[in-house]
Design a protein around this motif. Structure first.
Motif, PDB file in Angstrom:
ATOM      1  N   GLU A  17      15.047 -31.496  41.814  1.00  0.00           N
ATOM      2  CA  GLU A  17      14.461 -31.812  40.515  1.00  0.00           C
ATOM      3  C   GLU A  17      14.110 -33.295  40.419  1.00  0.00           C
ATOM      4  OE1 GLU A  17      15.704 -31.796  35.827  1.00  0.00           O
ATOM      5  OE2 GLU A  17      16.732 -30.431  37.191  1.00  0.00           O
ATOM      6  N   ARG A  18      14.948 -34.138  40.966  1.00  0.00           N
ATOM      7  CA  ARG A  18      14.649 -35.574  40.965  1.00  0.00           C
ATOM      8  C   ARG A  18      13.416 -35.890  41.791  1.00  0.00           C
ATOM      9  NH1 ARG A  18      20.377 -38.816  41.230  1.00  0.00           N
ATOM     10  NH2 ARG A  18      21.213 -37.945  39.300  1.00  0.00           N
ATOM     11  N   ARG A  19      13.248 -35.176  42.884  1.00  0.00           N
ATOM     12  CA  ARG A  19      12.048 -35.374  43.712  1.00  0.00           C
ATOM     13  C   ARG A  19      10.786 -34.979  42.942  1.00  0.00           C
ATOM     14  NH1 ARG A  19      14.272 -32.623  49.156  1.00  0.00           N
ATOM     15  NH2 ARG A  19      15.704 -34.274  49.775  1.00  0.00           N
ATOM     16  N   VAL A  20      10.863 -33.904  42.183  1.00  0.00           N
ATOM     17  CA  VAL A  20       9.708 -33.471  41.387  1.00  0.00           C
ATOM     18  C   VAL A  20       9.370 -34.525  40.339  1.00  0.00           C
ATOM     19  CG1 VAL A  20       8.916 -31.754  39.713  1.00  0.00           C
ATOM     20  CG2 VAL A  20      10.078 -31.023  41.790  1.00  0.00           C
ATOM     21  N   TRP A  21      10.382 -35.059  39.659  1.00  0.00           N
ATOM     22  CA  TRP A  21      10.136 -36.100  38.658  1.00  0.00           C
ATOM     23  C   TRP A  21       9.563 -37.351  39.306  1.00  0.00           C
ATOM     24  CZ3 TRP A  21       9.470 -35.105  33.870  1.00  0.00           C
ATOM     25  CH2 TRP A  21      10.171 -34.081  33.241  1.00  0.00           C
ATOM     26  N   ALA A  22      10.044 -37.704  40.491  1.00  0.00           N
ATOM     27  CA  ALA A  22       9.512 -38.873  41.188  1.00  0.00           C
ATOM     28  C   ALA A  22       8.054 -38.637  41.604  1.00  0.00           C
ATOM     29  CB  ALA A  22      10.370 -39.195  42.407  1.00  0.00           C
ATOM     30  N   LEU A  23       7.740 -37.433  42.038  1.00  0.00           N
ATOM     31  CA  LEU A  23       6.364 -37.098  42.397  1.00  0.00           C
ATOM     32  C   LEU A  23       5.452 -37.170  41.177  1.00  0.00           C
ATOM     33  CD1 LEU A  23       4.319 -36.056  44.500  1.00  0.00           C
ATOM     34  CD2 LEU A  23       5.000 -33.748  43.833  1.00  0.00           C
ATOM     35  N   LEU A  24       5.916 -36.631  40.054  1.00  0.00           N
ATOM     36  CA  LEU A  24       5.135 -36.721  38.820  1.00  0.00           C
ATOM     37  C   LEU A  24       4.911 -38.171  38.412  1.00  0.00           C
ATOM     38  CD1 LEU A  24       6.583 -33.815  36.663  1.00  0.00           C
ATOM     39  CD2 LEU A  24       4.263 -34.029  37.536  1.00  0.00           C
ATOM     40  N   SER A  25       5.937 -38.985  38.557  1.00  0.00           N
ATOM     41  CA  SER A  25       5.804 -40.398  38.227  1.00  0.00           C
ATOM     42  C   SER A  25       4.749 -41.068  39.098  1.00  0.00           C
ATOM     43  CB  SER A  25       7.158 -41.092  38.402  1.00  0.00           C
ATOM     44  OG  SER A  25       7.038 -42.461  38.168  1.00  0.00           O
ATOM     45  N   ALA A  26       4.760 -40.766  40.374  1.00  0.00           N
ATOM     46  CA  ALA A  26       3.769 -41.349  41.278  1.00  0.00           C
ATOM     47  C   ALA A  26       2.356 -40.883  40.942  1.00  0.00           C
ATOM     48  CB  ALA A  26       4.112 -40.992  42.723  1.00  0.00           C
ATOM     49  N   LEU A  27       2.209 -39.625  40.602  1.00  0.00           N
ATOM     50  CA  LEU A  27       0.888 -39.107  40.254  1.00  0.00           C
ATOM     51  C   LEU A  27       0.358 -39.743  38.967  1.00  0.00           C
ATOM     52  CD1 LEU A  27       1.246 -35.333  41.142  1.00  0.00           C
ATOM     53  CD2 LEU A  27      -0.089 -37.053  42.338  1.00  0.00           C
ATOM     54  N   VAL A  56       2.917 -45.133  30.560  1.00  0.00           N
ATOM     55  CA  VAL A  56       4.132 -44.835  29.789  1.00  0.00           C
ATOM     56  C   VAL A  56       4.763 -43.538  30.284  1.00  0.00           C
ATOM     57  CG1 VAL A  56       4.955 -44.175  27.495  1.00  0.00           C
ATOM     58  CG2 VAL A  56       3.430 -46.132  27.750  1.00  0.00           C
ATOM     59  N   VAL A  57       3.954 -42.533  30.532  1.00  0.00           N
ATOM     60  CA  VAL A  57       4.474 -41.254  31.043  1.00  0.00           C
ATOM     61  C   VAL A  57       5.078 -41.442  32.430  1.00  0.00           C
ATOM     62  CG1 VAL A  57       3.831 -38.914  31.739  1.00  0.00           C
ATOM     63  CG2 VAL A  57       2.918 -39.882  29.628  1.00  0.00           C
ATOM     64  N   ALA A  58       4.447 -42.259  33.275  1.00  0.00           N
ATOM     65  CA  ALA A  58       4.976 -42.516  34.616  1.00  0.00           C
ATOM     66  C   ALA A  58       6.338 -43.195  34.541  1.00  0.00           C
ATOM     67  CB  ALA A  58       4.004 -43.374  35.412  1.00  0.00           C
ATOM     68  N   VAL A  59       6.484 -44.148  33.637  1.00  0.00           N
ATOM     69  CA  VAL A  59       7.769 -44.833  33.475  1.00  0.00           C
ATOM     70  C   VAL A  59       8.832 -43.857  32.981  1.00  0.00           C
ATOM     71  CG1 VAL A  59       8.972 -46.592  32.123  1.00  0.00           C
ATOM     72  CG2 VAL A  59       6.771 -47.114  33.160  1.00  0.00           C
ATOM     73  N   CYS A  60       8.467 -42.997  32.046  1.00  0.00           N
ATOM     74  CA  CYS A  60       9.430 -42.005  31.540  1.00  0.00           C
ATOM     75  C   CYS A  60       9.845 -41.028  32.642  1.00  0.00           C
ATOM     76  CB  CYS A  60       8.838 -41.256  30.359  1.00  0.00           C
ATOM     77  SG  CYS A  60       8.635 -42.264  28.890  1.00  0.00           S
ATOM     78  N   CYS A  61       8.900 -40.588  33.454  1.00  0.00           N
ATOM     79  CA  CYS A  61       9.237 -39.699  34.561  1.00  0.00           C
ATOM     80  C   CYS A  61      10.154 -40.394  35.572  1.00  0.00           C
ATOM     81  CB  CYS A  61       7.971 -39.199  35.258  1.00  0.00           C
ATOM     82  SG  CYS A  61       7.015 -38.017  34.311  1.00  0.00           S
ATOM     83  N   ALA A  62       9.885 -41.654  35.828  1.00  0.00           N
ATOM     84  CA  ALA A  62      10.734 -42.407  36.759  1.00  0.00           C
ATOM     85  C   ALA A  62      12.141 -42.574  36.202  1.00  0.00           C
ATOM     86  CB  ALA A  62      10.111 -43.771  37.037  1.00  0.00           C
ATOM     87  N   ARG A  63      12.259 -42.773  34.899  1.00  0.00           N
ATOM     88  CA  ARG A  63      13.595 -42.897  34.289  1.00  0.00           C
ATOM     89  C   ARG A  63      14.370 -41.582  34.405  1.00  0.00           C
ATOM     90  NH1 ARG A  63      13.716 -45.267  28.529  1.00  0.00           N
ATOM     91  NH2 ARG A  63      15.936 -45.258  29.032  1.00  0.00           N
ATOM     92  N   VAL A  64      13.672 -40.462  34.203  1.00  0.00           N
ATOM     93  CA  VAL A  64      14.334 -39.166  34.328  1.00  0.00           C
ATOM     94  C   VAL A  64      14.749 -38.926  35.773  1.00  0.00           C
ATOM     95  CG1 VAL A  64      13.969 -36.669  34.155  1.00  0.00           C
ATOM     96  CG2 VAL A  64      13.194 -38.172  32.322  1.00  0.00           C
ATOM     97  N   ALA A  65      13.917 -39.345  36.714  1.00  0.00           N
ATOM     98  CA  ALA A  65      14.239 -39.142  38.134  1.00  0.00           C
ATOM     99  C   ALA A  65      15.437 -39.977  38.563  1.00  0.00           C
ATOM    100  CB  ALA A  65      13.023 -39.509  38.993  1.00  0.00           C
ATOM    101  N   ARG A  66      15.675 -41.102  37.913  1.00  0.00           N
ATOM    102  CA  ARG A  66      16.753 -42.004  38.339  1.00  0.00           C
ATOM    103  C   ARG A  66      18.034 -41.849  37.530  1.00  0.00           C
ATOM    104  NH1 ARG A  66      14.980 -47.922  38.915  1.00  0.00           N
ATOM    105  NH2 ARG A  66      16.899 -47.920  40.093  1.00  0.00           N
ATOM    106  N   ARG A  67      18.044 -40.999  36.516  1.00  0.00           N
ATOM    107  CA  ARG A  67      19.247 -40.886  35.694  1.00  0.00           C
ATOM    108  C   ARG A  67      20.397 -40.261  36.493  1.00  0.00           C
ATOM    109  NH1 ARG A  67      17.253 -36.262  31.555  1.00  0.00           N
ATOM    110  NH2 ARG A  67      17.066 -34.651  33.116  1.00  0.00           N
ATOM    111  N   PRO A  68      21.593 -40.678  36.186  1.00  0.00           N
ATOM    112  CA  PRO A  68      22.746 -40.168  36.953  1.00  0.00           C
ATOM    113  C   PRO A  68      23.128 -38.748  36.607  1.00  0.00           C
ATOM    114  CG  PRO A  68      23.452 -41.827  35.362  1.00  0.00           C
ATOM    115  CD  PRO A  68      21.961 -41.713  35.274  1.00  0.00           C
TER     116      PRO A  68
END
Length: 68
Positions: A17-27, A56-68
């Motif tokens: 799931e974190r990989r998907v959020w990171a991919l979305l952030s990159a896109l 803004v959406v990319a930053v939010c996706c990156a935050r979700v991908a990095r949350r513990p």
């Protein structure tokens, strides 16, 4: 009516799931960059607005991908 489970090889779990959020952030960051270039080259304010929203959406996706 019940359907059989899907047979697609989809990885499940927190790491996937974190990989998907990171991919979305990159896109979204890529889309933001393209819109920023268009905003500068065409002097279109709405391209800048779309670029800002995508950033803004990319930053939010990156935050979700990095949350513990």
């Amino acid at each position: 009516m019940t359907h059989p489970p899907t047979s697609l090889p989809i990885l499940r779990g927190e790491k996937a799931e974190r990989r998907v959020w990171a991919l979305l952030s990159a896109l979204f960051a890529l889309v933001s960059g393209v819109n920023a270039i268009l905003a500068v080259s065409e002097a279109a304010w709405w391209h800048a607005a779309v670029a800002t929203l995508c950033l803004v959406v990319a930053v939010c996706c990156a935050r979700v991908a990095r949350r513990p």
